[in-house]
Design an enzyme around this catalytic site. Sequence first.
Site, PDB file in Angstrom:
ATOM      1  CB  VAL A   1      56.868  21.059  23.120  1.00 63.94           C
ATOM      2  CG1 VAL A   1      57.926  21.694  22.231  1.00 63.94           C
ATOM      3  CG2 VAL A   1      55.483  21.177  22.495  1.00 63.94           C
TER       4      VAL A   1
ATOM      5  CE1 TYR B   1      42.522  22.885  22.283  1.00 66.00           C
ATOM      6  CE2 TYR B   1      40.549  24.225  22.646  1.00 66.00           C
ATOM      7  CZ  TYR B   1      41.771  24.018  22.016  1.00 66.00           C
ATOM      8  OH  TYR B   1      42.236  24.960  21.120  1.00 66.00           O
TER       9      TYR B   1
ATOM     10  CB  SER C   1      41.318  28.107  23.108  1.00 66.57           C
ATOM     11  OG  SER C   1      40.036  27.968  22.534  1.00 66.57           O
TER      12      SER C   1
ATOM     13  NE  ARG D   1      48.202  20.621  11.475  1.00 65.28           N
ATOM     14  CZ  ARG D   1      48.391  19.414  12.024  1.00 65.28           C
ATOM     15  NH1 ARG D   1      49.230  18.562  11.475  1.00 65.28           N
ATOM     16  NH2 ARG D   1      47.721  19.088  13.108  1.00 65.28           N
TER      17      ARG D   1
ATOM     18  CB  ALA E   1      40.871  21.442  32.062  1.00 61.53           C
TER      19      ALA E   1
ATOM     20  CE  LYS F   1      44.680  25.326  23.652  1.00 64.53           C
ATOM     21  NZ  LYS F   1      46.003  25.740  23.146  1.00 64.53           N
TER      22      LYS F   1
ATOM     23  CG  ASN G   1      50.854  27.466  17.627  1.00 65.67           C
ATOM     24  OD1 ASN G   1      49.775  28.027  17.501  1.00 65.67           O
ATOM     25  ND2 ASN G   1      51.208  26.426  16.863  1.00 65.67           N
TER      26      ASN G   1
HETATM   27  P1  NAD Z   1      46.789  22.501  14.007  1.00 63.26           P
HETATM   28  O1  NAD Z   1      46.350  21.152  14.407  1.00 63.26           O
HETATM   29  O2  NAD Z   1      46.613  22.941  12.586  1.00 63.26           O
HETATM   30  O3  NAD Z   1      48.314  22.740  14.399  1.00 63.26           O
HETATM   31  C1  NAD Z   1      48.841  22.365  15.630  1.00 63.26           C
HETATM   32  C2  NAD Z   1      50.326  22.185  15.462  1.00 63.26           C
HETATM   33  O4  NAD Z   1      50.883  21.742  16.704  1.00 63.26           O
HETATM   34  C3  NAD Z   1      50.660  21.130  14.421  1.00 63.26           C
HETATM   35  O5  NAD Z   1      51.705  21.585  13.609  1.00 63.26           O
HETATM   36  C4  NAD Z   1      51.119  19.937  15.270  1.00 63.26           C
HETATM   37  O6  NAD Z   1      52.023  19.090  14.607  1.00 63.26           O
HETATM   38  C5  NAD Z   1      51.759  20.653  16.440  1.00 63.26           C
HETATM   39  N1  NAD Z   1      51.895  19.793  17.609  1.00 63.26           N
HETATM   40  C6  NAD Z   1      50.949  19.021  18.183  1.00 63.26           C
HETATM   41  N2  NAD Z   1      51.471  18.350  19.223  1.00 63.26           N
HETATM   42  C7  NAD Z   1      52.775  18.723  19.307  1.00 63.26           C
HETATM   43  C8  NAD Z   1      53.832  18.375  20.182  1.00 63.26           C
HETATM   44  N3  NAD Z   1      53.642  17.511  21.174  1.00 63.26           N
HETATM   45  N4  NAD Z   1      55.046  18.945  19.994  1.00 63.26           N
HETATM   46  C9  NAD Z   1      55.245  19.824  18.987  1.00 63.26           C
HETATM   47  N5  NAD Z   1      54.275  20.185  18.122  1.00 63.26           N
HETATM   48  C10 NAD Z   1      53.056  19.642  18.288  1.00 63.26           C
HETATM   49  O7  NAD Z   1      46.037  23.485  14.978  1.00 63.26           O
HETATM   50  P2  NAD Z   1      45.942  25.090  15.015  1.00 63.26           P
HETATM   51  O8  NAD Z   1      44.516  25.427  14.811  1.00 63.26           O
HETATM   52  O9  NAD Z   1      46.974  25.709  14.165  1.00 63.26           O
HETATM   53  O10 NAD Z   1      46.270  25.298  16.559  1.00 63.26           O
HETATM   54  C11 NAD Z   1      47.383  26.018  17.032  1.00 63.26           C
HETATM   55  C12 NAD Z   1      47.097  26.446  18.457  1.00 63.26           C
HETATM   56  O11 NAD Z   1      45.990  27.339  18.467  1.00 63.26           O
HETATM   57  C13 NAD Z   1      46.725  25.294  19.373  1.00 63.26           C
HETATM   58  O12 NAD Z   1      47.286  25.496  20.652  1.00 63.26           O
HETATM   59  C14 NAD Z   1      45.214  25.392  19.440  1.00 63.26           C
HETATM   60  O13 NAD Z   1      44.701  24.838  20.615  1.00 63.26           O
HETATM   61  C15 NAD Z   1      45.012  26.897  19.385  1.00 63.26           C
HETATM   62  N6  NAD Z   1      43.687  27.319  18.959  1.00 63.26           N
HETATM   63  C16 NAD Z   1      43.204  26.971  17.730  1.00 63.26           C
HETATM   64  C17 NAD Z   1      41.923  27.393  17.371  1.00 63.26           C
HETATM   65  C18 NAD Z   1      41.320  27.062  16.031  1.00 63.26           C
HETATM   66  O14 NAD Z   1      40.110  27.279  15.847  1.00 63.26           O
HETATM   67  N7  NAD Z   1      42.049  26.596  15.062  1.00 63.26           N
HETATM   68  C19 NAD Z   1      41.162  28.135  18.264  1.00 63.26           C
HETATM   69  C20 NAD Z   1      41.688  28.465  19.509  1.00 63.26           C
HETATM   70  C21 NAD Z   1      42.967  28.045  19.836  1.00 63.26           C
END
Ligand code: NAD
Length: 248
Positions: free
Chosen positions: A65, A156, A143, A16, A158, A160, A91
């Site tokens: 992971v 988070y 991030s 997702r 730290a 990132k 990701n």
């Molecule tokens: P999300 O929670 O919608 O998706 C995160 C995905 O990572 C999920 O599918 C989850 O099942 C998977 N996941 C979590 N732990 C896992 C593990 N141990 N092994 C395998 N998969 C795992 O979040 P998102 O917003 O899509 O975030 C994706 C990335 O982008 C993340 O690294 C997040 O920190 C980064 N990010 C998001 C935002 C934001 O505003 N949404 C901003 C900056 C960075």
Amino acid sequence: MSELRGSVAVVTGAGRGLGRAIAEELASGGARVVVNYSRSRGPAEELVEKLKSEGMEAVAIQADVSEAGQAARLISESLEAFGGIDILVNNAGINIDKTMKKLSVEEWDRVVQVDLNSCYYTVKAALPHFIEKSSGKIINISSFVGQMGNFGQANYAAAKAGIIGFTKTAALELARYNITVNAVCPGFIETDMFAGVPENVVKEKILPRIPLGRVGKPEEVARAVRYLIVDGDYITGQTLNINGGIYM
Ligand code: NAD
């Protein structure tokens, strides 16, 4: 890599959110995609079916992971599935937001383990393959919080920030093998991770901080990832900000 067609991309946490958008973007360009998931098997398999029905090649592989052994298995099963890996997108990520006063050691460790250590585990496992074929594109999703800090997100931030340091060092060490390593720093993006933020907080506290006045879309980050892969042969060790201007 001027052409995605025929390449193989492993995207962690792709069931997702951003991961899903990245998997779709790369698949639409012709890449064969490994959709990694940890627990959300349903959405990952549904994405694979959707991509296949549109004539693209994809496979779902379960692996947490944050565990080194499972990260290594993800890489070996991806190699088995498609015979090689060209692109690795780290990701997967979580957040457990609390001020340090309330944050437990376990909650600190968990976020660092999932968000930062997982990047090392997958890269470490994929390295022999990338080195052998003298090519590879690694993208680590960091991030803006890792660049500027954020109240209630010490763990988070730290993790990132750690991704950025890891990216630069990996870029230095791997350039000689024609492997590029870059980080992407999204700002606030409309995903489940962001959906937890109450609406009044978004309106009153978040939007006024974003010069472009809106949160980003997952596809906007996915296109940046594609850019680094397709047009990024001379880009390494960089941090690409897709953040509406919240951090400059
Ligand atoms: P999300 O929670 O919608 O998706 C995160 C995905 O990572 C999920 O599918 C989850 O099942 C998977 N996941 C979590 N732990 C896992 C593990 N141990 N092994 C395998 N998969 C795992 O979040 P998102 O917003 O899509 O975030 C994706 C990335 O982008 C993340 O690294 C997040 O920190 C980064 N990010 C998001 C935002 C934001 O505003 N949404 C901003 C900056 C960075």
